[in-house]
Design an enzyme around this catalytic site. Sequence first.
Site, short mmCIF file in Angstrom:
data_model
loop_
_atom_site.label_atom_id
_atom_site.label_comp_id
_atom_site.label_asym_id
_atom_site.label_seq_id
_atom_site.Cartn_x
_atom_site.Cartn_y
_atom_site.Cartn_z
CG LEU A 1 -13.26 -14.35 -44.60
CD1 LEU A 1 -12.57 -15.12 -43.47
CD2 LEU A 1 -13.90 -15.33 -45.58
CB VAL B 1 -16.50 -7.52 -31.02
CG1 VAL B 1 -17.03 -7.64 -32.41
CG2 VAL B 1 -14.98 -7.61 -30.99
CB ALA C 1 -4.13 -19.22 -26.87
CE LYS D 1 -9.43 -16.38 -35.20
NZ LYS D 1 -10.73 -15.65 -35.25
CB SER E 1 -8.78 -10.93 -45.88
OG SER E 1 -7.95 -11.37 -44.82
NE ARG E 2 -7.95 -5.23 -42.05
CZ ARG E 2 -8.33 -4.20 -41.34
NH1 ARG E 2 -8.31 -2.98 -41.86
NH2 ARG E 2 -8.73 -4.37 -40.11
CG ASP F 1 -35.15 -52.84 -27.06
OD1 ASP F 1 -34.63 -52.56 -25.96
OD2 ASP F 1 -34.57 -52.66 -28.14
CG ASN G 1 -31.38 -49.63 -24.02
OD1 ASN G 1 -31.21 -48.83 -23.10
ND2 ASN G 1 -30.45 -49.90 -24.92
CG HIS H 1 -35.24 -47.17 -27.00
ND1 HIS H 1 -34.64 -46.65 -28.13
CD2 HIS H 1 -34.65 -48.36 -26.76
CE1 HIS H 1 -33.74 -47.51 -28.56
NE2 HIS H 1 -33.71 -48.56 -27.74
CB ILE I 1 -33.14 -42.49 -30.13
CG1 ILE I 1 -32.45 -43.68 -29.45
CG2 ILE I 1 -32.26 -41.27 -30.08
CD1 ILE I 1 -31.20 -44.15 -30.17
N GLY J 1 -34.44 -48.84 -33.25
CA GLY J 1 -34.19 -49.10 -34.67
C GLY J 1 -35.19 -50.11 -35.21
P1 NAI Z 1 -10.04 -8.67 -42.15
O1 NAI Z 1 -8.98 -7.95 -41.43
O2 NAI Z 1 -10.23 -8.38 -43.59
O3 NAI Z 1 -11.43 -8.46 -41.43
C1 NAI Z 1 -11.55 -8.33 -40.06
C2 NAI Z 1 -12.44 -7.18 -39.78
O4 NAI Z 1 -12.69 -7.09 -38.38
C3 NAI Z 1 -11.83 -5.85 -40.18
O5 NAI Z 1 -12.71 -5.18 -41.07
C4 NAI Z 1 -11.64 -5.13 -38.88
O6 NAI Z 1 -11.83 -3.72 -38.98
C5 NAI Z 1 -12.68 -5.74 -38.00
N1 NAI Z 1 -12.35 -5.61 -36.60
C6 NAI Z 1 -11.16 -5.78 -36.02
N2 NAI Z 1 -11.27 -5.57 -34.69
C7 NAI Z 1 -12.54 -5.27 -34.43
C8 NAI Z 1 -13.26 -4.98 -33.25
N3 NAI Z 1 -12.66 -4.94 -32.06
N4 NAI Z 1 -14.57 -4.75 -33.35
C9 NAI Z 1 -15.19 -4.77 -34.54
N5 NAI Z 1 -14.57 -5.02 -35.69
C10 NAI Z 1 -13.24 -5.27 -35.64
O7 NAI Z 1 -9.73 -10.21 -41.95
P2 NAI Z 1 -10.46 -11.52 -42.49
O8 NAI Z 1 -9.45 -12.34 -43.13
O9 NAI Z 1 -11.67 -11.20 -43.22
O10 NAI Z 1 -10.80 -12.25 -41.12
C11 NAI Z 1 -12.09 -12.43 -40.62
C12 NAI Z 1 -12.02 -13.46 -39.51
O11 NAI Z 1 -11.57 -14.69 -40.02
C13 NAI Z 1 -11.06 -13.12 -38.40
O12 NAI Z 1 -11.61 -13.52 -37.17
C14 NAI Z 1 -9.84 -13.95 -38.70
O13 NAI Z 1 -9.08 -14.24 -37.55
C15 NAI Z 1 -10.47 -15.18 -39.26
N6 NAI Z 1 -9.59 -15.97 -40.12
C16 NAI Z 1 -9.27 -15.56 -41.37
C17 NAI Z 1 -8.43 -16.32 -42.13
C18 NAI Z 1 -8.15 -15.95 -43.54
O14 NAI Z 1 -7.54 -16.77 -44.25
N7 NAI Z 1 -8.55 -14.78 -43.99
C19 NAI Z 1 -7.79 -17.53 -41.63
C20 NAI Z 1 -8.29 -17.95 -40.34
C21 NAI Z 1 -9.13 -17.14 -39.62
#
Ligand code: NAI
Length: 712
Positions: free
Chosen positions: A21, A76, A166, A168, A198-199, A486, A488, A491, A506, A509
């Site tokens: 993403l 991060v 937790a 999230k 994604s992976r 009015d 209140n 406002h 606000i 109305g």
């Molecule tokens: P992804 O694994 O493809 O991307 C995550 C990226 O974060 C990776 O490139 C990884 O190297 C990087 N990363 C991991 N730890 C890190 C750190 N400490 N510092 C900097 N970079 C770091 O996974 P995806 O699916 O793209 O996920 C992105 C976000 O979306 C995540 O927070 C995930 O939990 C959330 N998410 C994704 C869902 C999905 O369906 N793909 C569902 C719900 C949440």
Amino acid sequence: MASLLRFDGRVVLVTGAGGGLGRAYALAFAERGALVVVNDLGGDFTGVGKGSFAADKVVEEIRKKGGKAVANYDSVEAGEKIVKTALDAFGRIDVVVNNAGILRDHSFARISDEDWDIIHRVHLRGSFQVTRAAWDHMKKQKYGRIIMTSSASGIYGNFGQANYTAAKLGLLGLSNTLAIEGNKYNIHCNTIAPTAGSRMTQTVLPEDIVEALKPDYVAPLVLWLCHESCEENGGLFEVGAGWIGKLRWERTLGATVRQKNQPMTPEAVKANWKKICDFHNASKPHTIQESTGGILEVLSKIDSGGGVSTNHTSHTASAATSGFAGAIGHKFPPFSSTYTELETIMYALGVGASIKNPKDLKFIYEGSSDFSCLPTFGVIIGQKSIMDGGLADIPGLSVNLAKVLHGEQYLELYKPLPRAVYSYSEKELICYNQFSVFVVGSGGFGGKRTSDKAKVAVAIPNRPPDAVLTDTTSLNQAALYRLSGDWNPLHVDPNFASLAGFNKPILHGLCTFGFSARHVLQQFADNDVSRFKAIKVRFAKPVYPGQTLQTEMWKEGNRIHFQTKVQETGDIVISNAYVDLTPTSDISAKTPSESGELQSTLVFAELSRRFKDIGHQIVKEVNAVFEWHITKGGNIATKWTIDLKNDSGKVYEGPAKGSADTTIILSDEDFMEVVLGKLDPQKAFFNGRLKARGNIMLSKKLQKIFKDYAKL
Ligand code: NAI
């Protein structure tokens, strides 16, 4: 077509942008002109290892397409360093997308301390570190857009993800508070719960679904939420596959299971369980003030001897709802209401009538020859009984002013209707009002949710508006409008407004209502108040003083449909509204023969004929343009202009082509009386039969004209 949402000059930091993403966001921002920091630690999806490859690859992709980006390879958890990369490379930071993430899925009993901690460190602590490092810069520049990445697993729970869920949902809590703290600095924080291939999802979703759920179907929401024109703040969105939905909290009306000086027991909870869990008529609190406000009301209600025994059945979440039987059909006591020009002028100023618009003078200067009270002042007369404590006296309702929202309003002038608030001028019925008010958190009256007596709001036509008028409200608009009665504090008092869940006071109305009605009157009735018959509006959203109101109007016969928007946000604040005008023939479109039945027409026609020969002579003598509004049955039936200033003088039907020096309004019958010398115009002026505006002294010259040239 809507203009492209661009990010030129904006510096955007996306964490975990080396794949999935994050990569999609980074590419999309860069494509729209943003300067992007591509952060990625480069480890595997469980958080093991690191490397520069992932971030570098995305930076390269962006540059190849002509975009601007730099890489950062820190975790991060070292938020300061990542933000420093942005400042060093581009000198500022505007947007932070907290996206980096890993997984350590195990069923609850098998989660080790390390698995718990690392998930919290990367997701929750990482988002905290990066955002905190950017926060002060955003505050200083009074601009920032932040995204937190939550997950449907966090919202709903998911087997094997206790640590992840937790953390999230912790991000949602963080976002909710940042949205509040950042708001006054124009820092907005929103949370997304994405679904994309994604992976990370490779392990849980089938391959073809992973392929189909492209990150590109999530990125546009992130871009919109991070755009400077987006006002959304504190929102939570589920997004995936091209679909986006917003989430919010819902709370049942609940039940009060305690009485004053009585112990509260688990049995009482059990006895009320169904009601406690009944989502019928549920409320949707969206601030802590709304939430605790209800609780405090419960306290005071119980304290004053209210409260509900365990086997009582009425709803009392807000404690404002017991004993409704008395509220239904309650009649306000009669009241008397008087007003002078002072009140009507104050009202006109309160709803934006202004010297800057010369045609408004009749509403704000009592010396205007056609001084008039704005028709919507009718609501001020009617609201007196409600504002002077009437609402608070309704049996069974304990009204907290912070919870009172005006839902709809109907006002009809000169039309008696039964069973409502009536206003009389002496013994004469002058207007009928219908106020629909929501008392947030109250309810549970039982029975029908509407009334046959309620005037129904009507949808606007499905075509572009026929006319649009705008007016900017002043910062003092609500402070000025409230002087009309009015009081209140919602406002004007920031603390009170915040208790009610608003960032600042606000606008009333009914103030917006007054602006819109003025627009309709100006556009379609030439400010002729006698043509205003009725108005119905629905209040859809609050307006803040200082915003610009834009009234969009559609003419359908004598009904003018309208809706009012806040120009700055595009929000519709009054919807499904209309004004009914009393019918009149369309003056400008009328041919002379149509108004032929008016006696005055003969006189004007005769004057016109006579002036052809001698006009130039009179022009020298008079040097003025007179506009006539001839009324029939109280409505303006036609307009005529006697131009004794330009060329050799002209008389024509219709308003003055330039500007008139004097405008005279009188009935067809009185006009004839004046012409025939039976009615002295000056006397007619003083007793109100003749109205005049502009240079009234010039009308003396008119008498001479009639005397000399209009003898029939
Ligand atoms: P992804 O694994 O493809 O991307 C995550 C990226 O974060 C990776 O490139 C990884 O190297 C990087 N990363 C991991 N730890 C890190 C750190 N400490 N510092 C900097 N970079 C770091 O996974 P995806 O699916 O793209 O996920 C992105 C976000 O979306 C995540 O927070 C995930 O939990 C959330 N998410 C994704 C869902 C999905 O369906 N793909 C569902 C719900 C949440």
